[in-house]
Design an enzyme around this catalytic site. Structure first.
Site, PDB file in Angstrom:
ATOM      1  N   HIS A 114       0.815  -1.228   0.000  1.00 15.92           N
ATOM      2  CA  HIS A 114       0.000   0.000   0.000  1.00 15.92           C
ATOM      3  C   HIS A 114       0.844   1.270   0.000  1.00 15.92           C
ATOM      4  O   HIS A 114       0.312   2.370  -0.203  1.00 15.92           O
ATOM      5  CB  HIS A 114      -0.932   0.043   1.226  1.00 15.92           C
ATOM      6  CG  HIS A 114      -1.989  -1.020   1.221  1.00 15.92           C
ATOM      7  ND1 HIS A 114      -2.829  -1.222   0.151  1.00 15.92           N
ATOM      8  CD2 HIS A 114      -2.331  -1.966   2.146  1.00 15.92           C
ATOM      9  CE1 HIS A 114      -3.655  -2.243   0.420  1.00 15.92           C
ATOM     10  NE2 HIS A 114      -3.363  -2.705   1.624  1.00 15.92           N
ATOM     11  N   ASP A 150      -2.922 -10.574  -2.518  1.00 19.99           N
ATOM     12  CA  ASP A 150      -3.477 -10.060  -1.258  1.00 19.99           C
ATOM     13  C   ASP A 150      -4.921  -9.615  -1.535  1.00 19.99           C
ATOM     14  O   ASP A 150      -5.230  -9.135  -2.625  1.00 19.99           O
ATOM     15  CB  ASP A 150      -2.630  -8.871  -0.791  1.00 19.99           C
ATOM     16  CG  ASP A 150      -3.021  -8.370   0.593  1.00 19.99           C
ATOM     17  OD1 ASP A 150      -2.313  -8.688   1.554  1.00 19.99           O
ATOM     18  OD2 ASP A 150      -4.040  -7.651   0.707  1.00 19.99           O
ATOM     19  N   HIS A 152      -6.459  -7.131  -0.602  1.00 20.91           N
ATOM     20  CA  HIS A 152      -6.571  -5.682  -0.794  1.00 20.91           C
ATOM     21  C   HIS A 152      -5.793  -5.258  -2.040  1.00 20.91           C
ATOM     22  O   HIS A 152      -4.732  -5.828  -2.325  1.00 20.91           O
ATOM     23  CB  HIS A 152      -6.036  -4.949   0.442  1.00 20.91           C
ATOM     24  CG  HIS A 152      -6.742  -5.329   1.706  1.00 20.91           C
ATOM     25  ND1 HIS A 152      -6.175  -6.169   2.650  1.00 20.91           N
ATOM     26  CD2 HIS A 152      -7.978  -5.026   2.155  1.00 20.91           C
ATOM     27  CE1 HIS A 152      -7.048  -6.350   3.644  1.00 20.91           C
ATOM     28  NE2 HIS A 152      -8.147  -5.669   3.360  1.00 20.91           N
ATOM     29  N   ASP A 230      -4.991 -12.800   3.203  1.00 18.09           N
ATOM     30  CA  ASP A 230      -6.202 -12.283   3.835  1.00 18.09           C
ATOM     31  C   ASP A 230      -7.464 -12.486   2.990  1.00 18.09           C
ATOM     32  O   ASP A 230      -8.537 -12.008   3.372  1.00 18.09           O
ATOM     33  CB  ASP A 230      -6.018 -10.812   4.247  1.00 18.09           C
ATOM     34  CG  ASP A 230      -5.250  -9.994   3.231  1.00 18.09           C
ATOM     35  OD1 ASP A 230      -5.047 -10.476   2.103  1.00 18.09           O
ATOM     36  OD2 ASP A 230      -4.853  -8.861   3.557  1.00 18.09           O
TER      37      ASP A 230
HETATM   38 ZN   LIG Z   1      -4.306  -7.165   2.649  1.00 19.09          ZN
END
Ligand SMILES: [Zn+2]
Length: 286
Positions: A114, A150, A152, A230
């Protein structure tokens, strides 16, 4: 299979924060207690500022070193610059191993995908995978693909690699979810595969397969994997439905690309993280 880690990455924490030291310490214990997978262990390599500055602005490097509070998720832990730098070194060491023909997994925190060129966010400070991808380019790899599973969206990696010649970014992630990006493709080299919350796992897998098709079309000579766990069905931070065998399949599919590859831990916050990483590594190892 080489695992790159260092126990100092467990030295920082905040009460109740899901990105916690046990993610690494329990995984190390689990991997050391098993003998099915033959593992060798290594340390992150030292990191020059020049390597970080391929991906981040000088101002960002300075801010991480000053460690002011970036946002509520991404606090200024003591020595966070050192910890983040060690995660970068893990990714670089994993790249070294892949260049030498040996698959590797960097098992360190903090994660990185991120972190944008100029901003720490979402538990991430330096973008280890983007830094390693750019280092691979600098080392002569002409087609470096980052594959990010991931749950996200890897908004930071996209920000850094957008329209960079010699790089592609492919991300499969829940949408809507944090950080709110990744609905459509961007530029000529960023390919996003948004998946609705609670999508059944076989459907999720078929979307992952489509993402692998795009990866193959790019014809990479190096694959850097942002390995987040995740999308697991019991992960507290998202609404994925994947099981351990799906992470095994991901590892297996990456091995079957027959391209040098290395993986870097991103997210994964359930108590099953050690088992999920073990399943993935078994798939990568074959
Ligand atoms: Zn994540």
């Amino acid at each position: 299979m080489k695992i790159i880690t260092n126990s100092r990455c467990t030295e920082y924490s905040a009460p109740g924060h899901p990105e916690r030291p046990e993610r690494i310490s329990r995984t190390v214990e689990t991997l050391k207690a098993q003998n099915k997978l033959k593992l060798t262990w290594d340390e992150p390599s030292p990191v020059d500022d020049t390597v970080i500055l391929r991906a981040h602005t000088p101002r960002h490097l300075e801010q991480i070193q000053k460690a002011f509070d970036f946002d509520a998720d991404t606090p200024a832990y003591p020595d966070i610059a050192e910890h983040a730098r060690r995660s970068v070194g893990g990714a670089l060491q994993a790249l070294q191993s892949a260049r030498a023909g040996k698959a590797a997994f960097s098992l360190l925190r903090p994660p990185g995908h991120h972190a944008t060129r100029e901003k720490a966010m979402g538990f991430c400070y330096f973008n280890s995978i983007a830094i390693a991808a750019l280092e691979a380019n600098a080392a002569g790899y002409k087609r470096v693909a980052v594959f990010d599973f991931d749950v996200h969206h890897g908004n930071g990696t996209e920000d850094i690699l957008l329209d960079k010649p010699g790089c592609a970014f492919i991300s499969i992630h829940q949408y809507p979810a944090y950080p709110g990006t990744g609905l459509t493709n961007r530029g000529n080299n960023c390919f996003n595969f948004p998946v609705a919350p609670s999508t059944p796992r076989l459907e999720y897998r078929s979307i992952l397969s489509s993402a692998f098709d795009v990866l193959k079309t790019f014809k990479p000579d190096m694959v850097a994997v942002s390995a987040g766990f995740d999308a697991y069905r019991q992960d507290p931070l998202a609404d994925g439905m994947l099981q351990a065998e799906d992470f095994h399949w991901l590892g297996e599919t990456i091995r079957q690309l027959n391209v040098p590859a290395f993986s870097v831990l991103e997210g994964g916050y359930s108590n099953a993280l050690p088992e999920l990483i073990s399943a993935y590594l078994a798939g990568v190892n074959g």
